[in-house]
Design an enzyme around this catalytic site. Structure first.
Site, PDB file in Angstrom:
ATOM      1  N   SER A  54      -9.804   1.974   2.687  1.00  7.67           N
ATOM      2  CA  SER A  54      -8.903   2.722   1.835  1.00  7.67           C
ATOM      3  C   SER A  54      -7.860   1.867   1.112  1.00  7.67           C
ATOM      4  CB  SER A  54      -8.173   3.780   2.664  1.00  7.67           C
ATOM      5  OG  SER A  54      -7.367   3.167   3.656  1.00  7.67           O
ATOM      6  N   LYS A  71       0.867  -1.187   0.000  1.00  9.03           N
ATOM      7  CA  LYS A  71       0.000   0.000   0.000  1.00  9.03           C
ATOM      8  C   LYS A  71       0.899   1.230   0.000  1.00  9.03           C
ATOM      9  CE  LYS A  71      -3.911   2.054   2.545  1.00  9.03           C
ATOM     10  NZ  LYS A  71      -4.814   1.949   3.713  1.00  9.03           N
ATOM     11  N   SER A 105     -10.180  -0.349   6.903  1.00  8.76           N
ATOM     12  CA  SER A 105      -9.560  -0.276   5.573  1.00  8.76           C
ATOM     13  C   SER A 105      -8.820  -1.509   5.078  1.00  8.76           C
ATOM     14  CB  SER A 105      -8.609   0.912   5.510  1.00  8.76           C
ATOM     15  OG  SER A 105      -9.352   2.079   5.308  1.00  8.76           O
TER      16      SER A 105
HETATM   17  N1  GLN Z   1     -13.394   4.382   5.970  1.00  8.58           N
HETATM   18  C1  GLN Z   1     -12.830   4.865   7.196  1.00  8.58           C
HETATM   19  C2  GLN Z   1     -12.405   6.296   7.028  1.00  8.58           C
HETATM   20  O1  GLN Z   1     -12.687   6.845   6.028  1.00  8.58           O
HETATM   21  C3  GLN Z   1     -11.681   3.996   7.611  1.00  8.58           C
HETATM   22  C4  GLN Z   1     -10.463   4.235   6.814  1.00  8.58           C
HETATM   23  C5  GLN Z   1      -9.317   3.410   7.273  1.00  8.58           C
HETATM   24  O2  GLN Z   1      -9.467   2.401   7.935  1.00  8.58           O
HETATM   25  N2  GLN Z   1      -8.132   3.889   6.928  1.00  8.58           N
HETATM   26  O3  GLN Z   1     -11.807   6.878   7.865  1.00  8.58           O
END
Ligand code: GLN
Length: 484
Positions: free
Chosen positions: A151, A76, A175
């Site tokens: 994400s 990532k 995410s």
């Molecule tokens: N979807 C959540 C957010 O927008 C979690 C994102 C994540 O776990 N990095 O913050």
């Protein structure tokens, strides 16, 4: 080669069925041919990958190979990689070449794994659909009209499309698990502190945790074994030996007590997801487990609590992006203030700005007690719900996400609807617990995930529970059409 699991690949390399260079070339060829439709990669590091593959082949030859030596994977783009662009999905870091490696990067290098490239992600990991990326959305390989989740969307789609056998991700509110569910793969968020956050660009430091995205629980066990470990450079890293995550994979589930929180099966859960989860729970009963109804009464407070805590921490973490030290700098600044405001105004996208504004507000004098302090108190209650549940049951199960993959654009103008994608995953981060998602069926031809949540440091148990399911079902073997 792209259909083999990590154990088979390591065996193929050891027995000289193919070399790491050949396998790496095959992965690069697949990425070159197929990624245009998906947009999983921000950067492909072909030259470096081939260099690493040559070194891995030499190591295999000398008999010093580990389970990941010579195996290609994708990182990532939130993990710092020395000499390679590390963008975090943002224009702000589009020109940032990291001068150092994250600890996870270093550990995977030491294991001899071959990094093929850096994957697309929501900007600074803020999102559930990969649509906030500066580099454009990732498409779900099961249906290119749909999102892969986020994400870690690029990492999940790349594994689902069999471009790489494994990838890394980070999970602040879901995410790793949510994109794993939406792409039909396995994703594990370890206990907070199990995997070092050093060199993993911070979003919300008290919630962020790195982990693997793979096609099976067995593969996740191999990846976690390499990624986990104490790191003196991360003050929240836990000094505790890394277990052998492979030894207990086949342990019996006889007598396992599975808690089913009633709050995870209420309104908002799509019928097709509920049916598949129920069928999966039936498999667990056949494996000897018993199902116990439980309650996590503060579940409905998890999303609102998270959207105070995470923005507050991100507003502080992102203050380092000031146009001075690294990253994007606005041209021709009139004075220092103009340099700060335009660099940040032009470098950050709308979702990141929204979070910085919420966080700055919640932390400001006069509001701190009402919002941030209150959120910390509720966070404690959420954690206590889990600890109380674990007094009577062994693990918790439920859906990973309320729906299967949604359409691109469907939720991008409605932040609150988007935030609800993580309704079942966020509480786990607030409590710091480990959780994983495994493919548990299809609804209208789209994959969905079963979430398994354990007590602190029970990663081995979660992997065992997931592996036993994958021995009696083949949801994790399904490949999206065109990527078989
Ligand atoms: N979807 C959540 C957010 O927008 C979690 C994102 C994540 O776990 N990095 O913050």
């Amino acid at each position: 080669m792209h259909t083999k699991n990590l154990t088979e690949l390591a065996k193929g390399l050891r027995e000289r069925e193919f070399s790491s260079v050949e396998f790496t070339q095959a992965c690069l060829e697949r990425v070159g041919r197929l990624d245009e439709q998906l947009n999983c990669f921000i950067t492909v590091t072909a030259e470096q990958a081939l260099r690493q593959a040559h070194a891995a082949d030499a190591r295999i030859q000398s008999g010093e190979a580990g389970p990941l030596t010579g195996i290609p994977f994708a990182h990532k783009d939130i993990f710092c990689t020395q000499g390679v662009k590390t963008s975090c999905g943002s224009k702000m870091l589009d020109n940032f070449i990291s001068p150092y490696d994250a600890t996870v990067t270093q550990y995977l290098n030491e294991a001899g794994a071959v990094m093929i490239g850096k994957t697309n992600m929501d900007e600074f990991a803020m999102g559930s659909s990969n649509e906030t990326s500066f580099y454009g959305p990732v498409k779900n390989p099961w249906d290119p009209q749909r999102v892969p989740g986020g994400s870690s969307g690029g990492s999940a789609a790349a594994v689902a499309a069999r471009l790489v056998p494994a990838s890394t991700g980070t999970d602040t509110g879901g995410s790793i698990r949510q994109p794993a569910a939406l792409c039909g793969i396995t994703g594990l968020k370890p206990t907070y502190g199990r995997v070092s956050r050093y060199g993993m660009i911070a979003f919300a430091s008290s919630l962020d945790q790195g982990g693997p995205l793979t096609r099976s629980a067995e593969d996740a066990a191999i990846m976690l074994g390499a990624m986990a470990g104490f790191d003196a450079r991360d003050s929240t890293s836990v000094d505790r030996p890394v277990e052998d995550y492979m030894v207990g994979l086949n342990d019996s589930l006889e007598g396992l007590k599975i808690g089913l929180p009633k709050e995870f099966f209420g309104a908002g859960l799509a019928g097709g997801v509920a049916d598949a989860v129920t069928a999966a729970l039936g498999e667990y009963e056949k494996l000897g487990a018993t199902l116990v109804d439980i309650s996590l009464p503060n579940t409905s407070l998890a999303v609102p609590t998270y959207y105070v805590v995470a923005p507050a921490e991100c507003s502080s973490n992102l203050s380092r992006m000031d146009g001075v030290r690294f990253g994007y700098r606005a041209s021709d600044p009139q004075d220092l203030e103009d340099l700060y405001t335009r660099s940040r105004g032009e470098g950050f996208g709308p979702e990141v700005k929204r979070r910085i504004m919420i966080g700055t507000y919640a932390l400001s004098a006069g509001y701190y007690d009402a919002y941030y302090h209150k959120a910390q108190q509720v966070r404690r209650l959420i954690r206590e719900d889990f600890l109380k549940a674990f007094e009577t049951i062994d693990v918790i199960m439920g859906p990973t996400a309320p729906t299967a993959a949604f359409r691109l654009g469907e939720k991008s103008d409605a932040p609150i609807t988007m935030y609800l994608s993580d309704i079942y995953t966020i509480a786990v981060n607030l409590a710091g617990l480990p959780g994983l998602s495994i493919p548990a069926g299809l609804t209208d031809g789209l994959p969905l995930g079963l979430q398994v949540i354990g007590n602190y440091f029970e990663e081995a148990r979660l992997l065992n529970i997931a592996h036993r399911f994958q021995q009696v079902t083949d949801w994790h073997e399904l490949a999206p059409q065109g990527f078989e």
